[in-house]
Enzyme design. Structure first.
Site, short mmCIF file in Angstrom:
data_model
loop_
_atom_site.label_atom_id
_atom_site.label_comp_id
_atom_site.label_asym_id
_atom_site.label_seq_id
_atom_site.Cartn_x
_atom_site.Cartn_y
_atom_site.Cartn_z
N ASP A 200 0.83 -1.19 0.00
CA ASP A 200 0.00 0.00 0.00
C ASP A 200 0.87 1.25 0.00
O ASP A 200 2.10 1.18 0.01
CB ASP A 200 -0.98 0.00 1.17
N LYS A 222 -4.16 2.80 -0.56
CA LYS A 222 -5.33 3.54 -0.08
C LYS A 222 -4.89 4.99 0.08
O LYS A 222 -4.59 5.44 1.18
CB LYS A 222 -5.83 2.97 1.24
#
Length: 413
Positions: A200, A222
């Site tokens: 991520d 994200k």
């Protein structure tokens, strides 16, 4: 004998008699490995160091509290001679030769029938180093080679692919606050062995460049206030690749269980029957303030610190944080994911008794080359974030510890 190199071999000593003569520093260094190998260890020595004596008291070894006597090596498979009595060492060495007992001598390697290699361990692998020329008598040279190999295996820079079938599964790896050197040794090694890496935005991105070209990297970023991969999709990807028999690393920023939704992934894998290994990481809540010269605790100033998620504003009904109680604490308050809500947070804390003059530090991109620190007070922090264009990820520290150290820390090497 000196003209020929030593023949390396691994001794299986479980349940077999090993005799150690001398209870000094050499024995103290060698005994733990012999005990770990399952050897039946007999120590013959009038005296011993406190650590060796403790091993005898615990029943790990048998201790005869007397000097060496002829016949002590008769039933031995292996002997370590390490007394301070040169004459006794010579007699014991001669006995070992007569009984065909492999014998190590700490005082005279040339008269020994065996040498102890420099050894190290890494995840089921034992590295043993013996040099084959005159430098074999230089333990520092041999140990340096050993250290280089073991360190390479541990940090993933020396990767030995597994050619036997590996058990498929997932490793949930905390990547630390951003600097690739701050990932754990185990985490880096697992990255080097991975078939698939799902990462991520907050993971140590520089580590991805070190991966083998055949490793599949999936971006599950994200991004704050941007597009994101739903948590359910991440869970499904972890399960799917593991079921394909692949070794999967889920690389997350900081620690997987500190606002990383790591337990949700562990639960999903457990429900699917997928084995999962959790590798903790260095949390940005402590490391980033430290990198900016701020201790979260300090003698006489802060005896506690509290870590809070700021991704939901205090006036949002979904908030689970007791902000009025936090305002009454005298220690350090560390806020993660709070750049967008810090104005509301500051107003709430002040409204419930926190001093408007409380020092505040915002550390953006902590531990990376882009790290910067912006200072404010609780009364001014909302405007400071806007005027200084502070962007996430940033760690926010509130409390007197902000003023303890220098305003800037040493640059990242």
């Amino acid at each position: 004998m000196a003209e020929h190199p030593a023949y390396p071999v691994g001794l299986r000593l479980t349940g077999r008699r090993v005799v150690v003569l001398g209870g000094g520093q050499v024995a103290q260094r060698r005994l733990p490995a012999l005990v770990a190998a399952g050897a039946d260890v007999l120590l013959v020595s009038p005296q011993a160091t406190p650590s060796v004596e403790a091993m005898a008291d615990a029943g790990e070894i048998t201790w005869l509290r007397r000097p060496y006597q002829e016949g002590d090596l008769a039933d031995a498979w292996y002997a370590l001679i390490a007394t301070s009595d040169a004459e006794a060492n010579t007699r014991a060495s001669a006995e070992a030769e007569r009984h065909r007992v492999w014998c190590v001598r700490s005082d005279d390697a040339d008269q020994a029938t065996a040498w102890t290699p420099a050894t190290g361990h890494s995840e089921g692998v034992t590295v043993a180093v013996l040099t084959t020329d005159a430098r074999g008598r230089d333990p520092r040279h041999t140990a340096a080679i050993r250290d280089a190999v073991v360190e390479g295996l541990r940090d993933g820079t020396l990767v030995a692919p597994h050619h036997r079938t590996r058990t498929p599964g997932v490793a949930l790896v905390g990547g630390g606050p951003g600097d690739p050197d701050l990932i754990t040794v185990r985490g880096r090694r697992l990255l080097g062995e991975a078939d698939v890496v799902i990462t991520d935005h907050l993971g140590p991105r520089d580590l991805l460049a070190e991966l083998s070209p055949n490793v599949e990297v999936i971006d599950a970023a994200k991004l704050p206030y941007g597009r994101f991969m739903a948590q359910e999709a991440i869970n499904d990807a972890l399960i799917e690749y593991a079921r394909q028999g692949k070794s999967v690393v889920r690389l997350k920023g900081g620690d997987p269980f500190v606002y990383g939704r790591g337990m949700e992934e562990v639960q999903a894998l457990a429900e699917a029957g997928i084995p999962c290994t959790v590798v903790p990481g260095i949390s940005s809540s402590i490391s980033v303030p430290g990198a900016a010269g701020i201790p979260v605790t300090h003698r006489g100033i802060a005896h506690e610190f509290t870590v809070v998620s700021g991704h939901i504003a205090p006036d949002d009904e979904r908030s689970l944080v007791d902000w009025p109680s936090l305002a009454k604490l005298t220690g350090t308050l560390v806020i993660l994911m709070g750049v967008g809500t810090i104005g509301k947070v500051a107003e709430t804390l002040i409204a419930h008794g926190k001093s408007p003059d409380a020092p505040v530090a915002l550390i953006q991109e902590g531990t990376t080359a882009g790290q910067r620190r912006v200072d404010a007070t609780l009364a001014t922090v909302g405007e400071t974030v806007r005027s200084e264009d502070v962007k996430p990820p940033a760690v926010i520290v509130i409390g007197e510890v902000v003023n303890v150290g220098p305003k800037t820390a040493a640059p990242r090497p």
